[in-house]
Design a protein around this motif. Structure first.
Motif, PDB file in Angstrom:
ATOM      1  N   ARG A 145       0.808  -1.214   0.000  1.00  0.00           N
ATOM      2  CA  ARG A 145       0.000   0.000   0.000  1.00  0.00           C
ATOM      3  C   ARG A 145       0.849   1.275   0.000  1.00  0.00           C
ATOM      4  NH1 ARG A 145      -5.395   0.176   0.615  1.00  0.00           N
ATOM      5  NH2 ARG A 145      -6.475  -1.816   0.962  1.00  0.00           N
ATOM      6  N   GLU A 146       1.902   1.303   0.787  1.00  0.00           N
ATOM      7  CA  GLU A 146       2.740   2.503   0.840  1.00  0.00           C
ATOM      8  C   GLU A 146       3.385   2.769  -0.522  1.00  0.00           C
ATOM      9  OE1 GLU A 146       6.554   4.276   3.380  1.00  0.00           O
ATOM     10  OE2 GLU A 146       5.499   2.474   4.071  1.00  0.00           O
ATOM     11  N   ALA A 149       0.715   3.950  -2.919  1.00  0.00           N
ATOM     12  CA  ALA A 149       0.331   5.329  -2.615  1.00  0.00           C
ATOM     13  C   ALA A 149       1.341   6.309  -3.197  1.00  0.00           C
ATOM     14  CB  ALA A 149       0.207   5.512  -1.109  1.00  0.00           C
ATOM     15  N   LYS A 152       0.648   6.491  -6.853  1.00  0.00           N
ATOM     16  CA  LYS A 152      -0.567   7.266  -7.105  1.00  0.00           C
ATOM     17  C   LYS A 152      -0.293   8.762  -6.948  1.00  0.00           C
ATOM     18  CE  LYS A 152      -5.026   8.227  -7.421  1.00  0.00           C
ATOM     19  NZ  LYS A 152      -5.024   9.620  -7.002  1.00  0.00           N
ATOM     20  N   ALA A 153       0.501   9.122  -5.956  1.00  0.00           N
ATOM     21  CA  ALA A 153       0.804  10.536  -5.721  1.00  0.00           C
ATOM     22  C   ALA A 153       1.525  11.158  -6.909  1.00  0.00           C
ATOM     23  CB  ALA A 153       1.647  10.677  -4.459  1.00  0.00           C
ATOM     24  N   TYR A 184      -4.369  -1.188  -6.735  1.00  0.00           N
ATOM     25  CA  TYR A 184      -3.988   0.136  -7.243  1.00  0.00           C
ATOM     26  C   TYR A 184      -5.200   0.852  -7.850  1.00  0.00           C
ATOM     27  CZ  TYR A 184      -0.880   3.657  -9.321  1.00  0.00           C
ATOM     28  OH  TYR A 184      -0.231   4.830  -9.660  1.00  0.00           O
ATOM     29  N   MET A 187      -7.354   2.205  -5.206  1.00  0.00           N
ATOM     30  CA  MET A 187      -6.767   3.397  -4.609  1.00  0.00           C
ATOM     31  C   MET A 187      -6.829   4.601  -5.556  1.00  0.00           C
ATOM     32  SD  MET A 187      -3.445   1.509  -2.845  1.00  0.00           S
ATOM     33  CE  MET A 187      -2.715   3.021  -2.230  1.00  0.00           C
ATOM     34  N   GLY A 189      -5.515   4.527  -8.771  1.00  0.00           N
ATOM     35  CA  GLY A 189      -4.415   4.517  -9.727  1.00  0.00           C
ATOM     36  C   GLY A 189      -4.851   4.063 -11.109  1.00  0.00           C
TER      37      GLY A 189
END
Length: 284
Positions: A145-146, A149, A152-153, A184, A187, A189
């Motif tokens: 997840r990290e 993320a 995605k950022a 993804y 989240m 993505g």
């Protein structure tokens, strides 16, 4: 959905077969002789067989793996893979720089043809995911997840080379790249996926058949697989009759000894799909 314990009982209805690999003709550790024989007998008396796999490896590498396991040379005509269609997606995105998520060394055959410039995540233009990065027996998609993320950022698209969520390995189920791609997407993505159940891999299979002189009515092509989210949805989307092999990834959820369509049907419907035929295993 109807019960088809023997492929021979329905073989005359079809002019060709597209058959999954993992969970149908091999369980990860070994080949499944009865399934291999079923394809061999179909091919000898009825029509062509193309293996259609979500392996991130190009088709020649999958063929070599099957031969090394003892597969005969007369059970199928050709192989198409998610690795083959992934290469086309990579070429459209360009050489990178690319961040790779997947087991080190395993995907060298794919990358030999891609000519990519690899880079750390913070420098990457996009991501290619071929699987979980370290030991998928101990890892879970949530462990990523990290990393996801951070992707995605930065707005990085993920090219998923293997859309399978899990794959059968003997009596175990192992996480695949598709599980990371699904997370993804959840989240927010962006993912690029061209293997099953998506159209590109099926188009490649039919192009392969056409090049060999087989111009087919899709209503007379049978798609065999054990994955509801990949094989069955893919068959449904592409106008093919689906044949569900329950002894694959859902084998732990279904009583294979007392095979009951009333138990199989809801297990498949949970994935929002259906199929024409079902059996515990692929047999002639």
């Amino acid at each position: 959905m109807e019960y088809a314990p023997h492929l021979s009982e329905i073989a005359d209805r079809y002019d060709a077969i597209l058959c999954d690999v993992w969970g149908v003709i091999r369980d990860g550790r070994a080949l499944l002789p009865e399934a291999i024989e079923a394809l061999r007998r179909y091919r000898a008396d009825h029509g062509p067989v193309v293996l259609i796999s979500n392996s991130p490896q190009p088709a020649p590498r999958v063929a070599a793996q099957l031969r090394s396991m003892g597969a005969p040379d007369d059970a199928w005509d050709d192989i198409v893979t998610s690795g083959d269609t992934t290469l086309a997606a990579i070429r459209e995105l360009g050489p990178g720089p690319v961040f790779h998520i997947g087991p080190p060394g395993y995907d060298d055959a794919l990358f030999e043809h891609a000519e990519l410039d690899f880079a750390p995540l913070e420098d990457a233009a996009y991501v290619v995911c071929t699987g979980l990065k370290f030991d998928r027996r101990d890892e879970h998609p949530d462990d990523y997840r990290e990393m996801l993320a951070a992707m995605k950022a930065r707005g990085l698209p993920m090219v998923c080379a293997n859309p399978d969520i899990v794959v059968q390995w003997g009596d175990d189920l192992l996480w695949c790249a598709g599980a990371l791609a699904r997370l993804y997407r959840e989240m927010g993505g962006d993912t690029v996926i061209s293997g099953k159940p998506h159209r590109p891999i099926y188009e490649l299979a039919f192009e392969t058949l056409a090049e060999a002189g087989h111009h087919l009515d899709r209503s007379r092509v049978l798609a065999i697989g054990d994955g509801p989210e990949t094989d069955l949805i893919g068959a449904e989307r592409n106008g093919l009759d689906g044949f569900f092999v329950a002894g694959g990834i859902l084998g732990g959820d279904i009583d294979l000894d007392t095979f009951d369509l009333d138990a199989v049907r809801p297990a498949i419907e949970e994935y929002g799909t259906s199929c024409r035929w079902a059996a515990a295993q692929l047999k002639w």
